[in-house]
Design a protein around this motif. Structure first.
Motif, PDB file in Angstrom:
ATOM      1  N   SER A   1     -27.804 -22.698 -32.402  1.00 44.57           N
ATOM      2  CA  SER A   1     -27.006 -21.634 -32.489  1.00 44.57           C
ATOM      3  C   SER A   1     -25.404 -22.385 -32.576  1.00 44.57           C
ATOM      4  CB  SER A   1     -26.867 -20.744 -31.668  1.00 44.57           C
ATOM      5  OG  SER A   1     -26.518 -20.720 -30.229  1.00 44.57           O
ATOM      6  N   PHE A   2     -25.419 -23.677 -31.583  1.00 46.03           N
ATOM      7  CA  PHE A   2     -24.222 -24.491 -31.566  1.00 46.03           C
ATOM      8  C   PHE A   2     -24.193 -25.306 -32.589  1.00 46.03           C
ATOM      9  CE2 PHE A   2     -25.389 -23.245 -27.260  1.00 46.03           C
ATOM     10  CZ  PHE A   2     -24.209 -23.115 -26.403  1.00 46.03           C
ATOM     11  N   ALA A   3     -25.422 -26.011 -33.324  1.00 46.04           N
ATOM     12  CA  ALA A   3     -25.276 -26.752 -34.263  1.00 46.04           C
ATOM     13  C   ALA A   3     -25.044 -26.096 -35.498  1.00 46.04           C
ATOM     14  CB  ALA A   3     -26.923 -27.548 -34.285  1.00 46.04           C
ATOM     15  N   ALA A   4     -25.163 -24.828 -35.751  1.00 46.37           N
ATOM     16  CA  ALA A   4     -25.165 -24.259 -36.753  1.00 46.37           C
ATOM     17  C   ALA A   4     -23.517 -24.167 -37.325  1.00 46.37           C
ATOM     18  CB  ALA A   4     -25.549 -23.027 -37.035  1.00 46.37           C
ATOM     19  N   SER A   5     -22.494 -24.577 -36.260  1.00 49.53           N
ATOM     20  CA  SER A   5     -20.996 -24.039 -36.726  1.00 49.53           C
ATOM     21  C   SER A   5     -20.500 -25.677 -36.545  1.00 49.53           C
ATOM     22  CB  SER A   5     -20.711 -23.438 -35.529  1.00 49.53           C
ATOM     23  OG  SER A   5     -19.273 -24.018 -35.225  1.00 49.53           O
ATOM     24  N   PRO A   6     -19.749 -26.080 -37.603  1.00 51.58           N
ATOM     25  CA  PRO A   6     -19.100 -27.307 -37.831  1.00 51.58           C
ATOM     26  C   PRO A   6     -18.140 -27.433 -36.573  1.00 51.58           C
ATOM     27  CG  PRO A   6     -18.129 -25.553 -39.349  1.00 51.58           C
ATOM     28  CD  PRO A   6     -19.323 -24.922 -39.060  1.00 51.58           C
ATOM     29  N   LEU A   7     -17.966 -26.479 -35.877  1.00 48.78           N
ATOM     30  CA  LEU A   7     -16.827 -26.593 -34.580  1.00 48.78           C
ATOM     31  C   LEU A   7     -17.653 -26.598 -33.456  1.00 48.78           C
ATOM     32  CD1 LEU A   7     -14.534 -23.626 -35.372  1.00 48.78           C
ATOM     33  CD2 LEU A   7     -14.155 -26.206 -36.014  1.00 48.78           C
ATOM     34  N   GLY A   8     -18.943 -26.433 -33.549  1.00 47.24           N
ATOM     35  CA  GLY A   8     -19.805 -26.515 -32.348  1.00 47.24           C
ATOM     36  C   GLY A   8     -19.999 -25.179 -31.599  1.00 47.24           C
TER      37      GLY A   8
ATOM     38  N   ARG B   1     -27.600 -33.716 -24.258  1.00 46.37           N
ATOM     39  CA  ARG B   1     -27.146 -32.964 -25.443  1.00 46.37           C
ATOM     40  C   ARG B   1     -26.772 -31.392 -24.960  1.00 46.37           C
ATOM     41  NH1 ARG B   1     -31.235 -31.314 -28.537  1.00 46.37           N
ATOM     42  NH2 ARG B   1     -32.681 -31.735 -26.638  1.00 46.37           N
ATOM     43  N   TYR B   2     -27.372 -30.954 -23.713  1.00 48.15           N
ATOM     44  CA  TYR B   2     -27.154 -29.478 -23.444  1.00 48.15           C
ATOM     45  C   TYR B   2     -25.586 -29.467 -23.092  1.00 48.15           C
ATOM     46  CZ  TYR B   2     -32.223 -29.626 -23.430  1.00 48.15           C
ATOM     47  OH  TYR B   2     -33.673 -29.877 -23.614  1.00 48.15           O
ATOM     48  N   ARG B   3     -25.239 -30.511 -22.198  1.00 54.77           N
ATOM     49  CA  ARG B   3     -23.695 -30.488 -21.541  1.00 54.77           C
ATOM     50  C   ARG B   3     -22.765 -30.811 -22.660  1.00 54.77           C
ATOM     51  NH1 ARG B   3     -19.992 -33.503 -21.432  1.00 54.77           N
ATOM     52  NH2 ARG B   3     -21.179 -35.078 -22.349  1.00 54.77           N
ATOM     53  N   ALA B   4     -23.414 -31.645 -23.462  1.00 54.98           N
ATOM     54  CA  ALA B   4     -22.071 -32.228 -24.543  1.00 54.98           C
ATOM     55  C   ALA B   4     -21.999 -30.880 -25.604  1.00 54.98           C
ATOM     56  CB  ALA B   4     -22.552 -33.227 -25.463  1.00 54.98           C
ATOM     57  N   ALA B   5     -23.202 -29.889 -26.151  1.00 51.81           N
ATOM     58  CA  ALA B   5     -22.806 -28.880 -26.770  1.00 51.81           C
ATOM     59  C   ALA B   5     -21.988 -27.846 -26.138  1.00 51.81           C
ATOM     60  CB  ALA B   5     -24.215 -28.295 -27.048  1.00 51.81           C
ATOM     61  N   ALA B   6     -22.138 -27.618 -24.657  1.00 52.04           N
ATOM     62  CA  ALA B   6     -21.532 -26.684 -24.093  1.00 52.04           C
ATOM     63  C   ALA B   6     -19.983 -26.982 -24.068  1.00 52.04           C
ATOM     64  CB  ALA B   6     -21.932 -26.269 -22.708  1.00 52.04           C
ATOM     65  N   LYS B   7     -19.755 -28.292 -23.661  1.00 58.19           N
ATOM     66  CA  LYS B   7     -18.373 -28.817 -23.636  1.00 58.19           C
ATOM     67  C   LYS B   7     -17.644 -28.710 -25.005  1.00 58.19           C
ATOM     68  CE  LYS B   7     -14.935 -31.348 -21.839  1.00 58.19           C
ATOM     69  NZ  LYS B   7     -15.093 -32.797 -21.729  1.00 58.19           N
ATOM     70  N   ARG B   8     -18.232 -29.167 -26.163  1.00 59.06           N
ATOM     71  CA  ARG B   8     -17.705 -29.190 -27.455  1.00 59.06           C
ATOM     72  C   ARG B   8     -17.059 -27.555 -27.641  1.00 59.06           C
ATOM     73  NH1 ARG B   8     -20.083 -29.646 -33.147  1.00 59.06           N
ATOM     74  NH2 ARG B   8     -18.026 -30.169 -34.338  1.00 59.06           N
ATOM     75  N   ALA B   9     -17.957 -26.745 -27.392  1.00 56.55           N
ATOM     76  CA  ALA B   9     -17.496 -25.411 -27.890  1.00 56.55           C
ATOM     77  C   ALA B   9     -16.333 -24.846 -27.083  1.00 56.55           C
ATOM     78  CB  ALA B   9     -18.719 -24.380 -27.547  1.00 56.55           C
ATOM     79  N   GLN B  10     -16.242 -25.309 -25.729  1.00 51.82           N
ATOM     80  CA  GLN B  10     -15.051 -25.133 -25.018  1.00 51.82           C
ATOM     81  C   GLN B  10     -13.940 -25.613 -25.416  1.00 51.82           C
ATOM     82  OE1 GLN B  10     -16.516 -26.716 -21.103  1.00 51.82           O
ATOM     83  NE2 GLN B  10     -15.860 -24.543 -20.262  1.00 51.82           N
TER      84      GLN B  10
END
Ligand code: IFL
Length: 456
Positions: free
Chosen positions: A153-160, A201-210
């Motif tokens: 679900s994170f990877a599907a968005s260009p904004l993460g 990868r988990y931390r990086a995805a969470a951070k990018r969304a924030q």
């Protein structure tokens, strides 16, 4: 695993210095009250064990059960949410029984759709806090499997920024119109997972969304409460500290508290400064935060959502102790009036806007966080009143039940999973002074899951 952060050191040493000698003196037998909470937890667990074992949520009036977050499929939500509460209370047989159930039965390979946010805070978080308590690698493996199924679900968005829903088996996503809470409430769970597994990868995805959402704040520093996660376009003008924005702010602070991430701290400070500048209003001597237009700061309404009552604790944690204490006292005054907080309230008119209360933990959460900072008796008293009201009005034949109407004290046949993870733990911790919990350095997630500070 997590070193004592500079923030924890500062706040722990500061709070000890600030602690007046009288703040500890009390006529209340707090430990006895803690034992009472533990008895209630054991009783409720027994009901769940007997009538809804392995189901998501027991129906406390009828003794039935219902599924959540999947439709028509159970993942043992309440059991998983209860685990670290059982452990910290010393209910070791019950804890072991629950962990055995997880090992024998839990399987996330289901062709069904879940909320990405709810699944992370409740199931990933619940498994990780149980892992923190027990160090049982099977629990970590389960948490990782669940998080892996949310990652697309994170990877599907260009904004993460994640879509709101995902199919656990197929990874099919749905609903790009999201909000701050469902964008930014991942970093403690995902950061813990990254540290425990060595996979960043988990931390990086969470951070990018924030960060993606933070970068889209208005010129006056506020976030609105709806956004298209594919384009970054705002779909609302309302800035609020309540749902669906609330835990976005909480997890900016928590990214700093648990992981020592300085960028999270800077984002927390920027958001909080804007909120404190544009949203506070006072009526009848009480501080409230009103919803405003995110670009102009113009007030939209005075409506207060009970879920926002956690915010006083967060303000206190972030250093705005005066505002945090004042806001928590505002909600405590409403609690005094109704016994149990209505979920919608207008402080300008004193009218109830929504009379329900789905066993909400937020005021106890704020009281607990403020008490951790300064150990003032008044926070324990707010938590005690919250607990005693719950015992008096929410207790049903097979467990604790939501309030259908706090003004009439009528119940409804539902017990949310977070009840097992949140208020029962806050009450126990604030009353009991248990050696299993490090009161100076612990970290609790938005769902009350302890990810740092258990003492074995
Ligand atoms: O799931 C709970 C959690 O505290 C949260 N939002 C609402 C729930 C409790 O009211 O972040």
């Amino acid at each position: 695993m997590f070193p004592l952060s500079r923030r924890s050191l500062l706040s722990a040493s500061g709070s000890l210095l600030l602690l007046p000698a009288t703040a500890r003196a009390s006529k209340e037998d707090w430990r006895a009250l803690g034992e009472d909470v533990k008895r209630e937890m054991r009783w409720a667990w027994g009901q769940y064990r007997g009538h809804a074992w392995g189901k998501d949520q027991i129906k406390p009036i009828s003794g039935g059960f219902e599924s959540f977050p999947l439709k028509n499929h159970h993942l043992g939500l309440s059991l998983i949410e209860a685990l670290d509460t059982l452990w910290v209370m010393g209910l070791d047989d019950e804890f072991r029984d629950g962990v055995d159930w997880v090992k024998r039965n839990l399987d996330f390979d289901v062709d069904g759709e879940v909320s990405v946010f709810e699944t992370s805070i409740r199931l990933v978080g619940g498994l990780l806090s149980a892992y923190h308590a027990s160090r049982d690698p099977a629990l970590l493996a389960n948490a990782r499997d669940c998080a892996d199924r949310l990652m697309p679900s994170f990877a599907a968005s260009p904004l993460g920024i994640p879509h709101r829903f995902i199919n656990l088996r197929t990874g099919a996503i749905r609903d790009p119109i999201t909000n701050p809470a469902e964008t930014g409430t991942f970093i403690p769970e995902f950061g813990f997972l990254s540290r425990a597994t060595g996979d960043d990868r988990y931390r990086a995805a969470a951070k990018r969304a924030q960060v993606s959402m933070f970068e889209r704040r208005s010129k006056i520093g506020l976030l609105a409460d709806a956004m298209d996660c594919m384009t970054g376009e705002w779909k609302s003008r309302r800035a609020s500290i309540g749902p669906p924005s609330d835990s976005y702010y909480e997890y900016l602070w928590d990214g700093w508290d648990l992981l020592g991430d300085r960028e999270c701290l800077a984002m927390y400070r920027a958001c909080t400064a804007a909120i404190l500048r544009h949203q506070p209003r006072t009526t009848g001597g009480h501080l409230w935060f009103v919803d405003v237009d995110f670009e102009t700061g113009k007030p939209i309404n005075w409506d207060q959502d009970e879920l926002a009552s956690f915010y006083g604790g967060l303000l206190g944690q972030g250093g705005a102790r005066r505002e945090g204490a004042a806001y928590t006292r505002s909600w405590a005054a409403v609690q005094k009036r109704f016994g149990i907080l209505p979920e919608g309230y207008d402080p300008a008119t004193g009218k109830v806007l929504s009379a329900t209360n789905s066993l909400r933990p937020e005021l106890a959460d704020a009281a607990f966080n403020l008490w951790l900072i300064d150990r003032r008796e008044e926070w324990r008293i707010i938590a005690r009143d919250h607990y005693l009201a719950m015992k008096r009005w929410n207790k049903a034949r097979y467990g604790y039940a939501d309030m259908a109407d706090v003004t009439k004290k009528t119940q409804s046949d539902h017990c949310p999973g977070y009840w097992w993870s949140e208020q029962m733990k806050y009450y126990y911790l604030i009353f009991s002074d248990t050696p299993r919990f490090d009161y100076r350095r612990a970290y609790l997630s938005t769902e009350g899951n302890v990810l740092r500070g258990f003492r074995r």
